[in-house]
Design a protein around this motif. Structure first.
Motif, PDB file in Angstrom:
ATOM      1  N   ASN A 196       0.816  -1.211   0.000  1.00 40.36           N
ATOM      2  CA  ASN A 196       0.000   0.000   0.000  1.00 40.36           C
ATOM      3  C   ASN A 196       0.861   1.277   0.000  1.00 40.36           C
ATOM      4  OD1 ASN A 196      -2.501  -1.270  -0.080  1.00 40.36           O
ATOM      5  ND2 ASN A 196      -2.641  -1.449   2.144  1.00 40.36           N
ATOM      6  N   TYR A 246      -7.783   8.850  -1.058  1.00 44.44           N
ATOM      7  CA  TYR A 246      -7.937   7.915   0.059  1.00 44.44           C
ATOM      8  C   TYR A 246      -8.967   8.457   1.046  1.00 44.44           C
ATOM      9  CZ  TYR A 246      -3.651   5.446  -1.366  1.00 44.44           C
ATOM     10  OH  TYR A 246      -2.713   4.720  -2.052  1.00 44.44           O
ATOM     11  N   SER A 247      -9.808   7.572   1.559  1.00 42.90           N
ATOM     12  CA  SER A 247     -10.773   7.966   2.580  1.00 42.90           C
ATOM     13  C   SER A 247     -10.061   8.028   3.933  1.00 42.90           C
ATOM     14  CB  SER A 247     -11.915   6.952   2.659  1.00 42.90           C
ATOM     15  OG  SER A 247     -11.436   5.713   3.160  1.00 42.90           O
ATOM     16  N   GLN A 248     -10.682   8.684   4.906  1.00 45.26           N
ATOM     17  CA  GLN A 248     -10.084   8.752   6.241  1.00 45.26           C
ATOM     18  C   GLN A 248      -9.933   7.362   6.838  1.00 45.26           C
ATOM     19  OE1 GLN A 248      -8.642  11.384   7.780  1.00 45.26           O
ATOM     20  NE2 GLN A 248      -8.989  12.321   5.776  1.00 45.26           N
ATOM     21  N   ALA A 249     -10.879   6.475   6.537  1.00 46.37           N
ATOM     22  CA  ALA A 249     -10.800   5.107   7.043  1.00 46.37           C
ATOM     23  C   ALA A 249      -9.596   4.382   6.435  1.00 46.37           C
ATOM     24  CB  ALA A 249     -12.089   4.350   6.730  1.00 46.37           C
ATOM     25  N   GLN A 250      -9.390   4.576   5.152  1.00 50.08           N
ATOM     26  CA  GLN A 250      -8.235   3.949   4.501  1.00 50.08           C
ATOM     27  C   GLN A 250      -6.919   4.502   5.059  1.00 50.08           C
ATOM     28  OE1 GLN A 250      -9.535   4.960   0.469  1.00 50.08           O
ATOM     29  NE2 GLN A 250      -9.576   2.763  -0.035  1.00 50.08           N
ATOM     30  N   ILE A 251      -6.875   5.810   5.293  1.00 49.89           N
ATOM     31  CA  ILE A 251      -5.665   6.435   5.842  1.00 49.89           C
ATOM     32  C   ILE A 251      -5.403   5.908   7.248  1.00 49.89           C
ATOM     33  CG2 ILE A 251      -4.614   8.604   6.554  1.00 49.89           C
ATOM     34  CD1 ILE A 251      -6.257   9.975   4.317  1.00 49.89           C
ATOM     35  N   ALA A 269      -6.267   3.081   8.432  1.00 49.21           N
ATOM     36  CA  ALA A 269      -5.840   1.683   8.328  1.00 49.21           C
ATOM     37  C   ALA A 269      -4.374   1.593   7.924  1.00 49.21           C
ATOM     38  CB  ALA A 269      -6.720   0.940   7.316  1.00 49.21           C
ATOM     39  N   MET A 270      -3.954   2.448   6.993  1.00 45.99           N
ATOM     40  CA  MET A 270      -2.551   2.444   6.569  1.00 45.99           C
ATOM     41  C   MET A 270      -1.636   2.838   7.723  1.00 45.99           C
ATOM     42  SD  MET A 270      -2.691   4.092   2.724  1.00 45.99           S
ATOM     43  CE  MET A 270      -0.906   4.038   2.528  1.00 45.99           C
TER      44      MET A 270
END
Length: 409
Positions: A81, A388-393, A395-396
């Motif tokens: 990612n 990128y969504s806040q959720a994806q950020i 998670a990263m």
């Protein structure tokens, strides 16, 4: 007012000084520079002890010098990612700057041959220790080694009776950075005109050889005056040698046209009796009396204080300069009058003097000098801009594939 590089996007994946210095200059010109750091951060964030300054982001003058005006993003590009996020940044970039060694770039798929297939307009700015060809191409290189030492600076720039100087950190790096910026701007213009990018490579080693080019070619003729290291007493032009004043200040004169300056200089040291002296004039005759003439000038200059000697040189309109120490440069009225220096206030409230880049424009306003951003300070904002969504950020960041604001110290 529109900046020259407004709308240009630069991705920097570089450490220490040369590459970041280049990207910092492009940011000064209006480019949107995104600096990618590993979770550990640019090693320049950790060199406080070398420079005698406080440790940590609260007053990191070294990082600020090379990275003002950039957005700082932290990605672990060794993860899937993290690498994908870097690729998204490159897809919209005009310029990519890096100093990763060739084998590492190829393993990561970030070498120019790979990237140009995906992004044909991309300008690839590459900082190298020794260049991309030759037996030393894969060696690690810093300005102390590739520039000062192997490049022929450190082995010659000292009196033969002394020892090599202690190099000034960043000296060669800053030259490489500005040379690289010049090449990148030319390649950027070509890309705009033709749709084809290019790789621009500048090495520390080659830059040093270019910088000493005048004397490198002179050396080939074998004259003793060009076989450095050399005693200052044997320099072919004794008007190109520093001398110490009564108050222990060194004065560097620079009068390359010896014969044209000889009669004008003798009154400065109150030795009009030497005008026309066949031992020292013309310069061809001087070569048999170099050490004798050196001692005369050395003794005469030592009779004056710095201010007295400078006043006499000014009156004669002869070129010279005081060999200033760093604390003198920081107080030099010309350095302030010419906007070489400025003040920056850091998060701990301390105000420090910072150096501006040396390219000055008449009709282009340069940006305000700000502190370098913290490690990961802009990660969330930049990833959000990439879609990128806040959720994806989140998670990263949780997975260690990216980090947000990290303050060191």
């Amino acid at each position: 007012m529109t900046k020259p590089l407004a709308g240009v996007k630069v991705v920097e994946l570089a450490t220490f000084i040369a590459g970041p210095c280049c990207a910092r200059f492009l940011a000064d010109l209006g480019a949107d520079v995104i600096k990618i750091e590993s979770p550990k951060g640019d090693p320049l964030r950790y060199t406080a002890v070398n420079e005698g300054r406080p440790y940590g982001d609260a007053e990191d003058t070294s990082f600020t010098l090379e990275n003002t005006g950039k957005r700082c993003v932290t990605l672990n590009t060794k993860t899937e990612n993290g690498k994908a996020a870097l690729e998204k940044l490159l897809a919209s970039a005009d310029v990519f700057i890096t100093n990763i060694r060739p084998n590492g770039l190829k393993r990561a798929g970030l070498d120019y041959e790979t990237l140009k297939q995906k992004y044909p307009k991309l300008v690839f700015g590459y900082v190298s220790g020794y260049g991309e060809k030759g037996p030393a191409r894969d060696l690690p290189g810093f300005d102390y080694t590739a520039f000062f030492a192997r490049g022929g600076v450190m082995g010659t720039m000292y009196d033969v009776d002394a020892k090599p100087m202690t190099p000034v950190a960043g000296f060669g790096d800053h030259q490489v950075g500005m040379y690289l910026a010049a090449g990148i701007l030319a390649a950027l213009y070509r890309a705009r005109e033709t749709g084809k990018g290019d790789q621009v490579t500048v090495s520390l080693f080659h830059s040093a050889i270019w910088d000493i080019g005048l004397y490198l070619q002179c050396n080939q003729y074998g004259d003793s005056s060009t076989q450095w290291p050399i005693s200052q007493k044997k320099i072919a032009n004794q008007f190109q040698v520093p001398h110490k004043t009564k108050d222990d200040q060194w004065i560097m004169m620079s009068m390359p046209q010896y014969d044209a300056m000889y009669d004008r200089f003798m009154p400065v040291i109150e030795r009009e009796d030497l005008i026309g002296d066949p031992r020292f004039y013309p310069q061809t005759a001087l070569q048999d009396h170099l050490e004798e003439f050196y001692e005369i000038i050395h003794q005469e200059v030592a009779k004056y204080t710095k201010d007295e000697f400078c006043s006499r040189m000014d009156a004669a309109d002869l070129p010279y300069a005081v060999c200033q120490t760093w604390n003198q440069v920081l107080e030099d009225p010309q350095a302030w009058g010419a906007d070489c220096l400025t003040k920056v206030t850091f998060p701990n409230g301390k105000e420090r003097t910072m150096v501006r880049t040396p390219v000055v424009f008449t009709d282009t306003e340069m940006p305000e000098y700000e502190r370098g951003h913290f490690l990961g300070e802009d990660t969330r904002a930049v990833l959000a801009q990439l879609g990128y969504s806040q959720a994806q950020i989140d998670a990263m960041i949780a997975a260690g594939e990216a980090t947000d604001v990290t303050r060191i110290g």
